[in-house]
Design an enzyme around this catalytic site. Sequence first.
Site, short mmCIF file in Angstrom:
data_model
loop_
_atom_site.label_atom_id
_atom_site.label_comp_id
_atom_site.label_asym_id
_atom_site.label_seq_id
_atom_site.Cartn_x
_atom_site.Cartn_y
_atom_site.Cartn_z
NE ARG A 38 -2.01 -1.34 3.72
CZ ARG A 38 -1.60 -0.48 4.64
NH1 ARG A 38 -1.87 0.82 4.51
NH2 ARG A 38 -0.89 -0.88 5.68
CG ASP A 63 -5.44 3.66 -4.15
OD1 ASP A 63 -5.95 2.86 -3.32
OD2 ASP A 63 -5.97 4.73 -4.49
N GLY A 86 -2.55 -13.58 1.80
CA GLY A 86 -2.89 -14.11 3.12
C GLY A 86 -4.02 -13.37 3.80
NE ARG A 88 -10.52 -11.35 9.56
CZ ARG A 88 -11.32 -11.05 10.57
NH1 ARG A 88 -12.60 -11.38 10.52
NH2 ARG A 88 -10.86 -10.39 11.61
NE ARG A 94 -14.91 -7.76 1.38
CZ ARG A 94 -14.74 -8.82 2.16
NH1 ARG A 94 -15.49 -9.91 1.98
NH2 ARG A 94 -13.82 -8.81 3.11
N GLY A 128 -8.08 -14.78 14.02
CA GLY A 128 -7.34 -15.82 14.73
C GLY A 128 -5.86 -15.56 14.69
CG HIS A 129 -3.25 -13.87 16.26
ND1 HIS A 129 -2.54 -13.33 15.21
CD2 HIS A 129 -3.98 -12.85 16.79
CE1 HIS A 129 -2.81 -12.03 15.12
NE2 HIS A 129 -3.68 -11.71 16.05
CE1 TYR A 133 -6.19 -19.12 12.95
CE2 TYR A 133 -3.89 -18.60 12.55
CZ TYR A 133 -5.22 -18.24 12.52
OH TYR A 133 -5.57 -17.00 12.04
CG ASP A 159 1.46 -17.66 12.50
OD1 ASP A 159 0.30 -18.07 12.36
OD2 ASP A 159 1.73 -16.63 13.15
#
Length: 379
Positions: A38, A63, A86, A88, A94, A128-129, A133, A159
Amino acid sequence: MAGPLSGVRVIELAGIGPGPFAGMLLADLGAEVIRIDRPGAGPGGPALDKDMTNRSKRSVAVDLKSEAGREVVLRLVEQADALIEGFRPGVTERLGLGPEQCLERNPKLVYGRMTGWGQQGPLSHTAGHDIGYIAITGALHAIGRAGGPPQVPLNLLGDFAGGSMYLVVGVLAALLESKTSGKGQVVDAAIVDGTAHLTTFIHAFLASGTWQDKRGINTLDTGAPFYDVYETADGEHMAVGAIESQFYAEFLRRLGVSPEDAGHYDFANWEKNRALFAEKFKDKTRDEWTEIFVPSDACVAPVLSMLEATEHPWNTERGVFVDTAYGAKEPAPAPRFSRTPGEITGPPSQPGRDTRAVLTDLGFKDVDELLASGAVAER
């Protein structure tokens, strides 16, 4: 670029943690990784100039909320072999950068997705983290000492082992398959799936009756006195992993314990043996025990801190860690290859540092217009 993945181009939609690590691994192996950041992105973890997971990548600041920005990414996708993200479930859709849109532009694209809970399922849209998991897979329950609570193994198990590594394996497998089929596909790498898969060998022990579904009482979870850590005279620790009988015999010999006093698989006396080993290890410092045990087949090693490990001669001689441009040490690329070795080709990418160069290299003729419109930015 060197490495077995030389010639492979990967688009990485910027994130934090296991996603950038997967991109780093691909870059270490020679892939050209273009990170989509970004504009004006700040640190989400380590300082940007020290985030080693962004080494050897080039960054384009885009952008993604603008139609022109999304079109830039799709144009990059047209010239890529893979994309990794990565977010959601549903986020890239979207944004207009989901699998359907990307594969329409490039039918051979491998679209790698990593989430915690997976793309579908009752928890797929919840936050979650790592700790959560690994909790629902049974892995966290198994880690810790008998009578104590589960112990959190950093976020290495979920992770990075269950997530990053499975994403990379999935992407590489899909790239290999696409060479035959000429078609791309979507790789759904869920951290819960990968972590559960990592416990396969424990489930085999459970099925055979050689493992109990309780922590701290089995051979590999500190239940066995010959697979544990022991404090030394200077408050440091030694790690013992003398599982096989011949290694256990060598361990006892160097520790100064008679085999008659500490039977190997004499389960009834395991706690007595543990107390005996603990008493022995308290007699000398970690360095003194290291001199006694290493090198040998006793399967004993000093427990080093993270910083100690970067300077230890066993690691420096092999080149396990390498110097950075900013005075720190970082892990070297792994695994190693005899003919096409991986390498670190640049420092951590800064958001937008390579916008103009990347777009120019890939044949964009409207770079100045895109910069002027704000669709892309440069640092």
